[in-house]
Motif scaffolding. Structure first.
Motif, PDB file in Angstrom:
ATOM      1  N   GLN A  30       0.852  -1.190   0.000  1.00  6.60           N
ATOM      2  CA  GLN A  30       0.000   0.000   0.000  1.00  6.60           C
ATOM      3  C   GLN A  30       0.890   1.243   0.000  1.00  6.60           C
ATOM      4  O   GLN A  30       1.857   1.307   0.743  1.00  6.60           O
ATOM      5  CB  GLN A  30      -0.904   0.013   1.229  1.00  6.60           C
ATOM      6  N   ALA A  31       0.519   2.224  -0.817  1.00 10.56           N
ATOM      7  CA  ALA A  31       1.254   3.493  -0.843  1.00 10.56           C
ATOM      8  C   ALA A  31       0.580   4.474   0.106  1.00 10.56           C
ATOM      9  O   ALA A  31      -0.623   4.412   0.324  1.00 10.56           O
ATOM     10  CB  ALA A  31       1.265   4.063  -2.257  1.00 10.56           C
ATOM     11  N   GLU A  32       1.382   5.363   0.659  1.00  8.32           N
ATOM     12  CA  GLU A  32       0.809   6.425   1.485  1.00  8.32           C
ATOM     13  C   GLU A  32       0.944   7.738   0.732  1.00  8.32           C
ATOM     14  O   GLU A  32       1.943   7.991   0.054  1.00  8.32           O
ATOM     15  CB  GLU A  32       1.475   6.493   2.844  1.00  8.32           C
ATOM     16  N   THR A  33      -0.083   8.579   0.828  1.00  7.31           N
ATOM     17  CA  THR A  33      -0.069   9.862   0.139  1.00  7.31           C
ATOM     18  C   THR A  33       0.869  10.821   0.859  1.00  7.31           C
ATOM     19  O   THR A  33       0.756  11.027   2.059  1.00  7.31           O
ATOM     20  CB  THR A  33      -1.490  10.448   0.070  1.00  7.31           C
ATOM     21  N   VAL A  34       1.798  11.390   0.106  1.00 10.00           N
ATOM     22  CA  VAL A  34       2.739  12.376   0.630  1.00 10.00           C
ATOM     23  C   VAL A  34       2.167  13.778   0.437  1.00 10.00           C
ATOM     24  O   VAL A  34       2.292  14.638   1.299  1.00 10.00           O
ATOM     25  CB  VAL A  34       4.110  12.250  -0.069  1.00 10.00           C
ATOM     26  N   GLY A  35       1.517  14.005  -0.706  1.00  5.62           N
ATOM     27  CA  GLY A  35       0.917  15.299  -0.993  1.00  5.62           C
ATOM     28  C   GLY A  35       0.161  15.251  -2.300  1.00  5.62           C
ATOM     29  O   GLY A  35       0.218  14.272  -3.037  1.00  5.62           O
ATOM     30  N   GLU A  36      -0.578  16.309  -2.574  1.00  6.12           N
ATOM     31  CA  GLU A  36      -1.333  16.395  -3.819  1.00  6.12           C
ATOM     32  C   GLU A  36      -1.583  17.860  -4.167  1.00  6.12           C
ATOM     33  O   GLU A  36      -1.562  18.725  -3.280  1.00  6.12           O
ATOM     34  CB  GLU A  36      -2.664  15.651  -3.703  1.00  6.12           C
ATOM     35  N   VAL A  37      -1.777  18.124  -5.448  1.00  2.00           N
ATOM     36  CA  VAL A  37      -2.145  19.459  -5.922  1.00  2.00           C
ATOM     37  C   VAL A  37      -3.315  19.308  -6.889  1.00  2.00           C
ATOM     38  O   VAL A  37      -3.396  18.341  -7.632  1.00  2.00           O
ATOM     39  CB  VAL A  37      -0.968  20.184  -6.622  1.00  2.00           C
ATOM     40  N   SER A  38      -4.227  20.268  -6.846  1.00  2.00           N
ATOM     41  CA  SER A  38      -5.361  20.272  -7.776  1.00  2.00           C
ATOM     42  C   SER A  38      -4.906  20.847  -9.106  1.00  2.00           C
ATOM     43  O   SER A  38      -4.161  21.822  -9.145  1.00  2.00           O
ATOM     44  CB  SER A  38      -6.508  21.116  -7.220  1.00  2.00           C
ATOM     45  N   THR A  39      -5.370  20.246 -10.194  1.00  7.12           N
ATOM     46  CA  THR A  39      -5.014  20.739 -11.522  1.00  7.12           C
ATOM     47  C   THR A  39      -6.219  21.294 -12.266  1.00  7.12           C
ATOM     48  O   THR A  39      -6.065  22.149 -13.127  1.00  7.12           O
ATOM     49  CB  THR A  39      -4.371  19.633 -12.374  1.00  7.12           C
ATOM     50  N   VAL A  40      -7.425  20.798 -11.961  1.00  5.58           N
ATOM     51  CA  VAL A  40      -8.646  21.274 -12.610  1.00  5.58           C
ATOM     52  C   VAL A  40      -9.748  21.315 -11.555  1.00  5.58           C
ATOM     53  O   VAL A  40     -10.003  20.319 -10.881  1.00  5.58           O
ATOM     54  CB  VAL A  40      -9.081  20.353 -13.775  1.00  5.58           C
ATOM     55  N   PHE A  41     -10.389  22.462 -11.428  1.00  5.77           N
ATOM     56  CA  PHE A  41     -11.511  22.609 -10.504  1.00  5.77           C
ATOM     57  C   PHE A  41     -12.730  21.895 -11.074  1.00  5.77           C
ATOM     58  O   PHE A  41     -13.041  22.032 -12.259  1.00  5.77           O
ATOM     59  CB  PHE A  41     -11.829  24.090 -10.280  1.00  5.77           C
ATOM     60  N   PRO A  46     -14.693  15.669  -6.511  1.00  2.60           N
ATOM     61  CA  PRO A  46     -13.344  16.185  -6.238  1.00  2.60           C
ATOM     62  C   PRO A  46     -12.687  16.759  -7.497  1.00  2.60           C
ATOM     63  O   PRO A  46     -13.060  16.404  -8.610  1.00  2.60           O
ATOM     64  CB  PRO A  46     -12.582  14.956  -5.731  1.00  2.60           C
ATOM     65  N   ASN A  47     -11.715  17.647  -7.306  1.00  2.00           N
ATOM     66  CA  ASN A  47     -10.945  18.201  -8.419  1.00  2.00           C
ATOM     67  C   ASN A  47     -10.052  17.127  -9.026  1.00  2.00           C
ATOM     68  O   ASN A  47      -9.709  16.139  -8.372  1.00  2.00           O
ATOM     69  CB  ASN A  47     -10.061  19.351  -7.925  1.00  2.00           C
ATOM     70  N   HIS A  48      -9.639  17.346 -10.294  1.00  2.00           N
ATOM     71  CA  HIS A  48      -8.571  16.522 -10.871  1.00  2.00           C
ATOM     72  C   HIS A  48      -7.305  16.882 -10.097  1.00  2.00           C
ATOM     73  O   HIS A  48      -7.104  18.050  -9.743  1.00  2.00           O
ATOM     74  CB  HIS A  48      -8.361  16.821 -12.351  1.00  2.00           C
ATOM     75  N   LYS A  49      -6.427  15.906  -9.845  1.00  2.00           N
ATOM     76  CA  LYS A  49      -5.240  16.151  -9.027  1.00  2.00           C
ATOM     77  C   LYS A  49      -4.015  15.455  -9.592  1.00  2.00           C
ATOM     78  O   LYS A  49      -4.118  14.539 -10.388  1.00  2.00           O
ATOM     79  CB  LYS A  49      -5.447  15.591  -7.613  1.00  2.00           C
ATOM     80  N   ILE A  50      -2.879  15.910  -9.105  1.00  2.00           N
ATOM     81  CA  ILE A  50      -1.639  15.143  -9.212  1.00  2.00           C
ATOM     82  C   ILE A  50      -1.312  14.729  -7.788  1.00  2.00           C
ATOM     83  O   ILE A  50      -1.268  15.557  -6.887  1.00  2.00           O
ATOM     84  CB  ILE A  50      -0.488  15.968  -9.814  1.00  2.00           C
ATOM     85  N   LYS A  88      -4.809  11.880 -10.934  1.00  4.77           N
ATOM     86  CA  LYS A  88      -5.985  11.233 -10.355  1.00  4.77           C
ATOM     87  C   LYS A  88      -7.210  12.012 -10.836  1.00  4.77           C
ATOM     88  O   LYS A  88      -7.335  13.208 -10.591  1.00  4.77           O
ATOM     89  CB  LYS A  88      -5.898  11.232  -8.847  1.00  4.77           C
ATOM     90  N   THR A  89      -8.104  11.305 -11.546  1.00  2.63           N
ATOM     91  CA  THR A  89      -9.275  11.921 -12.138  1.00  2.63           C
ATOM     92  C   THR A  89     -10.313  12.235 -11.066  1.00  2.63           C
ATOM     93  O   THR A  89     -10.590  11.412 -10.208  1.00  2.63           O
ATOM     94  CB  THR A  89      -9.891  10.980 -13.201  1.00  2.63           C
ATOM     95  N   GLY A  90     -10.865  13.438 -11.145  1.00  3.52           N
ATOM     96  CA  GLY A  90     -11.897  13.857 -10.197  1.00  3.52           C
ATOM     97  C   GLY A  90     -13.272  13.819 -10.816  1.00  3.52           C
ATOM     98  O   GLY A  90     -13.575  12.945 -11.618  1.00  3.52           O
ATOM     99  N   GLY A  91     -14.075  14.788 -10.446  1.00  8.23           N
ATOM    100  CA  GLY A  91     -15.443  14.849 -10.942  1.00  8.23           C
ATOM    101  C   GLY A  91     -16.321  13.816 -10.264  1.00  8.23           C
ATOM    102  O   GLY A  91     -15.914  13.144  -9.309  1.00  8.23           O
ATOM    103  N   ILE A  92     -17.514  13.665 -10.752  1.00  6.00           N
ATOM    104  CA  ILE A  92     -18.461  12.716 -10.161  1.00  6.00           C
ATOM    105  C   ILE A  92     -17.950  11.293 -10.316  1.00  6.00           C
ATOM    106  O   ILE A  92     -17.921  10.521  -9.358  1.00  6.00           O
ATOM    107  CB  ILE A  92     -19.862  12.874 -10.793  1.00  6.00           C
TER     108      ILE A  92
END
Length: 156
Positions: A20-31, A36-40, A61-65
């Motif tokens: 299992q990977a643990e999330t270190v951080g993320e940034v939104s790329t598309v509102f 949720p927003n699209h993210k890296i 990581k794809t967001g939206g519905i």
């Protein structure tokens, strides 16, 4: 169990195991107004057979519905950087091309995986991330290498 269900159940069972990977951080790329927003996302995981090695993955990581419900298919692009974070010790024998990490990137048929190779001539561990599908994968990939060196603690 019918012929179509058996491969699906086997695929889901494979995806349920592993590191299992643990999330270190993320940034939104598309509102996205809904969901949720699209993210890296930047995630970290330790090599299960090589003590002293941590790998960092950066991926979309794809967001939206659909993304919020886990129904979206994430893009195939990913970047990897693995680093020596302590003394390197092999817990078990290594196999070239061995899968060290796997994560589902769509509801069923697409995964992102990291495989490891040992370059004996250069005494280096090589890690590659790529995406595949049940039918057709992607040639997009990223590679990183760690020379196996003696570990020394930094002195202040």
């Amino acid at each position: 169990m019918n012929k179509l269900l058996k491969p699906l159940v086997a695929t889901l069972a494979l995806l349920a195991t592993g590191v299992q990977a643990e999330t270190v951080g993320e940034v939104s790329t598309v509102f996205k107004l809904l969901g949720p927003n699209h993210k890296i996302v930047v995630e970290a995981f330790d090599d299960p057979k090589v003590e002293g090695v941590t790998c960092y993955l950066s991926r979309a990581k794809t967001g939206g519905i659909k993304g919020g419900l886990g129904l979206a298919e994430d893009r195939a692009e990913a970047s990897i950087a693995c680093r020596q974070v302590g003394p390197i010790r092999f817990r078990e024998a290594l196999e070239d091309g061995e899968e060290v990490f796997k994560e589902r990137t769509s509801l069923v048929f697409k995964t992102m995986q990291v495989v490891r190779f040992f370059d004996e001539k250069r005494n280096t561990l090589v890690y590659m991330v790529y995406s595949d599908r049940l039918i057709e994968g992607s040639p997009q990939n990223s590679v990183t290498a760690i020379p196996i060196l003696p570990w020394t603690k930094a002195v202040n």
